[in-house]
Design a protein around this motif. Structure first.
Motif, PDB file in Angstrom:
ATOM      1  N   SER A 107      35.466  24.188  11.966  1.00 35.42           N
ATOM      2  CA  SER A 107      34.570  23.033  12.053  1.00 35.42           C
ATOM      3  C   SER A 107      33.503  23.205  13.128  1.00 35.42           C
ATOM      4  O   SER A 107      32.482  22.529  13.111  1.00 35.42           O
ATOM      5  CB  SER A 107      35.386  21.779  12.374  1.00 35.42           C
ATOM      6  N   ASP A 156      33.418  16.714  18.491  1.00 36.74           N
ATOM      7  CA  ASP A 156      33.096  15.679  17.517  1.00 36.74           C
ATOM      8  C   ASP A 156      33.128  14.315  18.212  1.00 36.74           C
ATOM      9  O   ASP A 156      34.163  13.938  18.780  1.00 36.74           O
ATOM     10  CB  ASP A 156      34.127  15.723  16.383  1.00 36.74           C
ATOM     11  N   THR A 206      33.161  26.402   6.665  1.00 37.82           N
ATOM     12  CA  THR A 206      32.879  25.159   7.371  1.00 37.82           C
ATOM     13  C   THR A 206      32.587  24.073   6.342  1.00 37.82           C
ATOM     14  O   THR A 206      31.818  24.292   5.409  1.00 37.82           O
ATOM     15  CB  THR A 206      31.671  25.311   8.312  1.00 37.82           C
ATOM     16  N   GLU A 210      26.073  21.789  13.478  1.00 43.93           N
ATOM     17  CA  GLU A 210      27.353  22.380  13.870  1.00 43.93           C
ATOM     18  C   GLU A 210      27.753  23.491  12.912  1.00 43.93           C
ATOM     19  O   GLU A 210      28.251  24.548  13.328  1.00 43.93           O
ATOM     20  CB  GLU A 210      28.420  21.286  13.920  1.00 43.93           C
ATOM     21  N   ALA A 222      26.322  17.245  11.808  1.00 43.30           N
ATOM     22  CA  ALA A 222      27.232  18.164  11.123  1.00 43.30           C
ATOM     23  C   ALA A 222      26.525  19.430  10.634  1.00 43.30           C
ATOM     24  O   ALA A 222      27.077  20.531  10.710  1.00 43.30           O
ATOM     25  CB  ALA A 222      27.911  17.453   9.957  1.00 43.30           C
ATOM     26  N   ASP A 274      30.942  20.543   5.693  1.00 44.40           N
ATOM     27  CA  ASP A 274      30.025  19.491   6.157  1.00 44.40           C
ATOM     28  C   ASP A 274      30.334  18.251   5.326  1.00 44.40           C
ATOM     29  O   ASP A 274      30.011  18.187   4.146  1.00 44.40           O
ATOM     30  CB  ASP A 274      28.582  19.938   5.970  1.00 44.40           C
ATOM     31  N   HIS A 275      30.983  17.250   5.970  1.00 40.92           N
ATOM     32  CA  HIS A 275      31.373  16.048   5.241  1.00 40.92           C
ATOM     33  C   HIS A 275      30.198  15.114   4.961  1.00 40.92           C
ATOM     34  O   HIS A 275      30.348  14.121   4.245  1.00 40.92           O
ATOM     35  CB  HIS A 275      32.448  15.281   6.032  1.00 40.92           C
ATOM     36  N   ARG A 316      27.937  12.708   9.480  1.00 40.10           N
ATOM     37  CA  ARG A 316      27.240  12.646  10.761  1.00 40.10           C
ATOM     38  C   ARG A 316      25.997  13.531  10.698  1.00 40.10           C
ATOM     39  O   ARG A 316      26.057  14.626  10.143  1.00 40.10           O
ATOM     40  CB  ARG A 316      28.148  13.136  11.899  1.00 40.10           C
TER      41      ARG A 316
END
Length: 252
Positions: free
Chosen positions: A7, A161, A30, A42, A39, A32-33, A36
């Motif tokens: 993550s 996070d 990774t 990140e 994200a 990415d939901h 945010r």
């Protein structure tokens, strides 16, 4: 080949670095939901770090619409669904996840708050299979602070996070409760060890249930029968677990 879910947080970055350092062939994923704005950055950080290591990396984005109900549960389901798709496409049978002793301890405290029994207090599984992919949690006995120290010694950056500080989440409440328990000598490592002990007891009990079922239950052609006298002679917890297993077997 081992897949690693990364993550960008300290736990998963340490896991990736450790596996690469000991010479394992790894690929990284990774998720990415899309919850945010940070994200995407990140995920790009993880991709750049993987490029430095020479580790193949992919970012998968959760394409969701409006979300109602339990956000954390839906995000988890999406995360492992995307991970399974990625692993199968890459012919990766085993995927490592960076959960730590702190995660195990927090899970234990959440179980206590829900009046959980032996199963709920046995903690997170070290190994499990889901959608034809076997997942591993190799860091479950390692405290989060030790991993942060490892990253600092090796000059590896990570991101925190901000939802980890949001007290609206049950796990964040458990994390703060764990910090409050530290003066009593109750640490993440100790609670994780308690979960391990309970998990061993759970496994032994499950073997007893299986042996009892083989001895007293008969199943054929969709029909399951158990002699009442034999069932009544079993310990109450064995009876309860056998009944649950029978209901699940009958209902599919």
């Amino acid at each position: 080949m081992i897949g690693v879910m990364v993550s960008g947080g300290g736990d998963s970055m340490a896991l990736l670095h450790l596996l690469h350092r000991v010479g394992r062939l790894v690929e990284a994923l990774t998720i990415d939901h899309g919850l945010r704005p940070e994200a995407a950055d990140e995920a790009a950080m993880v991709a750049a770090f993987c490029a430095e290591l020479g580790v193949p990396h992919q970012t998968s984005v959760w394409q969701h619409g409006d979300i109602s109900g339990n956000l954390m549960d839906q995000a988890r389901r999406a995360r492992y669904g995307l991970a399974a798709d990625w692993a199968r496409a890459r012919s990766i049978a085993h995927v490592a996840v960076g959960h730590t002793a702190d995660d195990q301890a927090e899970t234990f405290l959440i179980g206590l708050s829900r009046q959980a029994g032996l199963d709920g207090l046995s903690g997170m599984r070290q190994v499990w299979t889901e959608a034809a992919v076997t997942y591993h949690r190799p860091l479950l006995a390692v405290p989060r602070a030790e991993l942060r120290d490892y990253l600092r010694r090796n000059g590896v950056a990570w991101v925190d996070d901000p939802t980890n500080e949001d007290a609206g989440y049950t796990r964040v409440k458990a994390r703060r409760a764990l910090a409050a328990l530290r003066p009593l000598g109750i640490t993440a490592a100790k609670l994780a060890a308690v979960s391990d002990n309970l998990n061993m007891a759970r496994a032994a009990l499950q073997r007893q249930v299986q042996a009892a079922a083989r001895a007293v239950a008969q199943g054929a052609d969709g029909v399951l029968s158990v002699a009442r006298a034999d069932y009544d002679s079993l310990p109450l917890e064995v009876q309860r677990r056998m009944l649950i297993a029978a209901l699940r077997w009958m209902s599919g």
